[in-house]
Design an enzyme around this catalytic site. Structure first.
Site, mmCIF file in Angstrom:
data_model
loop_
_atom_site.group_PDB
_atom_site.id
_atom_site.type_symbol
_atom_site.label_atom_id
_atom_site.label_comp_id
_atom_site.label_asym_id
_atom_site.label_seq_id
_atom_site.Cartn_x
_atom_site.Cartn_y
_atom_site.Cartn_z
ATOM 1 N N SER A 22 2.355 -3.534 -7.961
ATOM 2 C CA SER A 22 2.482 -3.752 -6.528
ATOM 3 C C SER A 22 1.189 -4.331 -5.997
ATOM 4 C CB SER A 22 2.811 -2.440 -5.812
ATOM 5 O OG SER A 22 3.055 -2.653 -4.439
ATOM 6 N N GLY A 23 1.285 -5.270 -5.056
ATOM 7 C CA GLY A 23 0.117 -5.908 -4.471
ATOM 8 C C GLY A 23 0.208 -5.942 -2.961
ATOM 9 N N GLY A 24 -0.648 -6.752 -2.362
ATOM 10 C CA GLY A 24 -0.703 -6.807 -0.911
ATOM 11 C C GLY A 24 0.541 -7.351 -0.265
ATOM 12 N N THR A 27 6.102 -5.951 -4.228
ATOM 13 C CA THR A 27 6.211 -5.224 -5.486
ATOM 14 C C THR A 27 6.930 -6.111 -6.497
ATOM 15 O OG1 THR A 27 6.322 -3.120 -4.311
ATOM 16 C CG2 THR A 27 7.096 -3.134 -6.583
ATOM 17 N N VAL A 28 6.479 -6.064 -7.750
ATOM 18 C CA VAL A 28 7.058 -6.885 -8.812
ATOM 19 C C VAL A 28 7.845 -5.986 -9.764
ATOM 20 C CG1 VAL A 28 6.614 -8.545 -10.647
ATOM 21 C CG2 VAL A 28 5.153 -8.507 -8.622
ATOM 22 N N LYS A 42 9.527 -10.679 -7.526
ATOM 23 C CA LYS A 42 8.563 -10.243 -6.516
ATOM 24 C C LYS A 42 9.312 -10.012 -5.212
ATOM 25 C CE LYS A 42 4.148 -11.543 -4.407
ATOM 26 N NZ LYS A 42 3.031 -12.515 -4.454
ATOM 27 N N ASP A 136 -6.798 -19.038 -5.705
ATOM 28 C CA ASP A 136 -7.048 -17.633 -6.016
ATOM 29 C C ASP A 136 -7.081 -17.403 -7.523
ATOM 30 O OD1 ASP A 136 -7.649 -15.023 -5.314
ATOM 31 O OD2 ASP A 136 -5.564 -14.408 -5.111
#
Length: 758
Positions: A22-24, A27-28, A42, A136
């Site tokens: 999970s990121g900003g 969730t994957v 995602k 990024d």
């Protein structure tokens, strides 16, 4: 990782098998197509689905990923950008990220390093061929598949001719891997910005550290823009190529295609490094800057723990600032050495974050009482002559803008952090009375130690390459004049032990520090510096002080776990406050971060680990040193973000602005509220309000009863958002809200008349 309670069973007709992370933004999940082909889906976080900016960003990510979809990226299989909860499915790439590879196995070497470099250059060439700028590139966005490296996550990428979403008050990216132009003018970033990032990535892969690693994100950003990279550990054959990528000006760097040609010409097995040079020594001293608006106050004499300071030498007042610079204390040469207790990533700061010992309550404060950070009663008055104000406090290293933290004593504010040991500010108008500066490189998340009625205590860092002496000290200053009273070398292992940067705490009229060799506690009278007691750490351990009201406990871990930066088994020792004698230890399960005190019990959040990495908090522990009882409660799910505590409630504020309130007794969620303040820290409890603020200076006030937003302010500075672990940035001086932001920015306003947003 298996699915969690509340996770969907399927997305877009794809049955889900596992949660990948999970990121900003989302969730994957791992899923399967009808033919059995694995895909990664995602799913945007529900609280962001209604945010127009995040929807635009997600559409750009999908569009960019579709345009690339080459042999070195993850191809888009399906997407629904207009769904109520948008999602995107890509081919599933088997393998670990480069970040995890380095963390578990160390740097990449030899032929493997050459293959990685060429594979990443090929990926970048494919990305740029379709006129996409990734923006990024970092270790966590490179997956090492059996077929070679793959570049993932186009969440902040854009087409060359597309408008960037970067706005005032928000810097998106990861500073040690960003290009100078991305930090200075993000709207003008082009393909060669990615080449710069790839250069930093290759140096990281070869050495295990980046060429611009630093103790704070602001210092890292400064080094990217102004200083030469640290490449002495990069193999000689690769170093020249990396140096060409790291030219400060984009035109001085090769294109992705030119870089690929250079890398293909490297020998099949990259060799070793040559010996790096040693810098020349420099001396340093601390400067206390007195401002002429200050009424003259006689400085009391006091016995010192070190040699008595020399008499100040007064220099003429600066006609532009109306101030007098007065070198105080003896000239102390120092030899610089790193003082970080743990490696701190910029985007995900060490678990629990740095906490300055400042005010009563929580762990935004020094005393750790049952209340939150200094609260304003309903009848609280404004400081005398108060008008809203905005101030920047220059430090001893003006090239390193940092953040400060403050504590209020009546109408006086004492603030410190970075290269500002401490400063006294009038809460009414923001004018500075005196400022004590430090010339050394500041340690990330290290701020003011605290203050008593007559003494202010802060950290001073030695100038780089200074010949001799301690790298860091705790310094005591007279609260009225800023005169240095005494100083003592300070240890620096608290981050590794507790997940917090708190190597000294104020307890009543005393200050407790860790000695320079990280072997014992030392308690001193805060004003005189007279040693009250010393107490050695238990054999084979290193410890840090954890405040609990007008006392403290010792949190300790074995030398082996501290040195490996992998503390999994800690113990809490009650401390007899008059002698420093440690009582019998209380074992605490798993990695745990102290967050505050409730009903006389120390509250800790238990860290959920996935391999070597933290994935958030999944439990809460309460420790009663008197009864020697430890109770545990499981949380309904794993919460990610910055923890804090106020009025007996635990709060976790996520990277995307989601704030969750938790009951420390049961672990039950009280409420959860989405805010517009990304990467906020807090809480600070006021009159029927909780304050959270980010590095941009943006503040949100929430109702403590249900989390209802009361008001939100606009950003005041360009700061990094999305990080976790920072200590509370808000201090209350009566009814005045004082906010610390990036670049040593401070500002204040009336809590009943907040600045209008927009």
């Amino acid at each position: 990782m298996s699915l969690r309670a509340g996770d969907p069973v399927e997305i877009g007709g794809y049955p889900l098998e596992a949660r990948l992370g999970s990121g900003g933004m989302g969730t994957v999940f791992l899923a399967r197509t009808s033919s059995g082909r694995p895909v990664a889906i995602k799913l945007i976080h529900p609280q962001l689905a209604a945010d127009d900016e995040f929807r635009i960003r997600f559409r750009q990510e999908v569009a960019a990923a579709r345009r690339v979809s080459g042999a070195f990226t993850a191809a888009v299989v399906d997407a629904a950008t207009e769904a109520e909860q948008p999602w995107m499915a890509t081919t599933y790439i088997q393998g670990h990220t480069l970040a995890r590879r380095i963390a578990t196995k160390g740097p990449v070497t030899g032929a493997e390093l050459r293959r990685l470099a060429i594979g990443l250059a090929e990926a970048l060439r494919d990305i740029h061929r379709v006129e996409v700028v990734h923006r990024d590139l970092k270790p966590s966005n490179v997956v090492l598949s059996p077929e070679g490296p793959r570049v993932i996550d186009f969440g902040i990428s854009r087409a060359v001719n597309q408008q960037t979403l970067t706005i005032t008050g928000r810097v998106i990216g990861t500073p040690p891997f960003m290009s100078p132009e991305q930090l200075q003018a993000p709207r003008d970033v082009g393909p060669r910005s990615d080449v710069f990032s790839l250069g930093t990535l290759l140096a990281y892969a070869a050495t295990g550290h980046g060429p611009f690693d630093a103790d704070s994100p602001y210092l890292a950003a400064y080094q990217v823009v102004h200083e030469e990279p640290s490449l002495e550990d990069v193999p000689v054959a690769l170093r020249t190529v990396v140096e060409s990528c790291l030219a400060k000006e984009p035109d001085g760097r090769p294109s992705a295609h030119e870089l690929l040609v250079l890398l293909r010409d490297l020998p099949a097995d990259l060799g070793q490094t040559d010996a790096g040079g040693v810098g020349t020594g420099r001396t340093r001293d601390m400067i206390t800057q007195h401002h002429v608006a200050t009424p003259a106050t006689p400085a009391p004499t006091a016995p010192t723990a070190t040699a008595a300071p020399a008499a100040p030498t007064t220099t003429p007042a600066d006609p532009d600032t109306g101030s007098v610079d007065t070198p105080t204390g003896r000239r102390l040469p120092r030899r610089w050495r790193p003082v970080l207790a743990a490696a701190v990533a910029v985007t995900v700061v060490a678990i629990g974050g740095g906490v300055a010992a400042l005010t009563a309550g929580g762990f935004g404060g020094n005393s750790g009482g049952d209340k939150g950070n200094s609260a304003a009663a309903p009848s609280a008055a404004l400081p005398n002559g108060f008008t809203p104000w905005h101030e920047t406090v220059p430090g001893g290293r003006p090239d390193i803008p940092d953040e400060l933290r403050c504590v209020a004593h009546g109408d006086a504010l004492f603030c410190g952090g970075g290269s500002v040991v401490a400063t006294r500010i009038r809460a009414g108008d923001g004018s500075r009375v005196w400022t004590a500066k430090s010339p050394g490189v500041p340690v990330n998340n290290t701020y003011l130690v605290g203050a008593t009625d007559d003494t202010v205590l802060g950290y001073r860092f030695a100038a780089q390459n200074a010949p001799q002496g301690p790298p860091s000290e705790v310094v005591a200053l007279d609260a009225n004049t800023g005169r240095e009273l005494w100083s003592v070398p300070s240890g620096a292992q608290s981050t590794a032990v507790t997940g917090r940067t708190q190597d000294a705490v104020v307890v009543g009229s005393d200050v407790v520090t860790v000695d320079a060799s990280n072997s014992r506690f030392e308690a001193r009278d805060a004003h005189s510096g007279r040693v009250r007691w010393t107490s050695p750490f238990p054999a084979g351990t290193q410890c840090a002080p954890v405040p609990m009201g007008q006392r403290f406990v010792a949190m300790c871990a074995t030398n082996a776990e501290v040195n490996a930066l992998a503390v999994r088994h800690s113990a809490l020792y009650p401390v007899e406050q008059t002698s420093g004698t440690l009582g019998k230890p209380l074992a605490v399960k798993g990695p745990a971060v102290p967050v505050g005190v409730a009903n006389g019990r120390l509250v800790l959040l238990q860290v959920h680990m996935e391999g070597p990495e933290s994935a958030g908090y999944d439990g809460v522990a309460q420790v009663d040193p008197a009864s020697r009882k430890v109770t545990y409660s499981r949380l309904a799910k794993t919460y990610t973000g910055t923890p804090g505590m106020a009025d007996g409630t635990v709060y976790v504020s996520g990277q995307t602005g989601l704030v969750t309130a938790l009951d420390p007794e049961t672990g039950r969620q009280k409420w959860s509220r989405q805010t517009g303040v990304e990467g906020a820290s807090g809480p600070v409890a006021g009159a029927d309000a909780l304050y959270f603020s980010s590095a941009t200076g943006r503040v949100v006030a929430l109702s403590p009863h249900d989390g209802k937003p009361l008001w939100t302010t606009d950003p005041q500075a360009d700061g990094l958002t999305g990080g976790t672990g920072a200590s509370p940035r808000v201090t209350l001086a009566g009814r005045a809200v004082v906010v610390a932001a990036a670049k040593n920015t401070l500002f204040a306003f009336d809590a009943q008349k907040p600045p209008k947003s927009g």
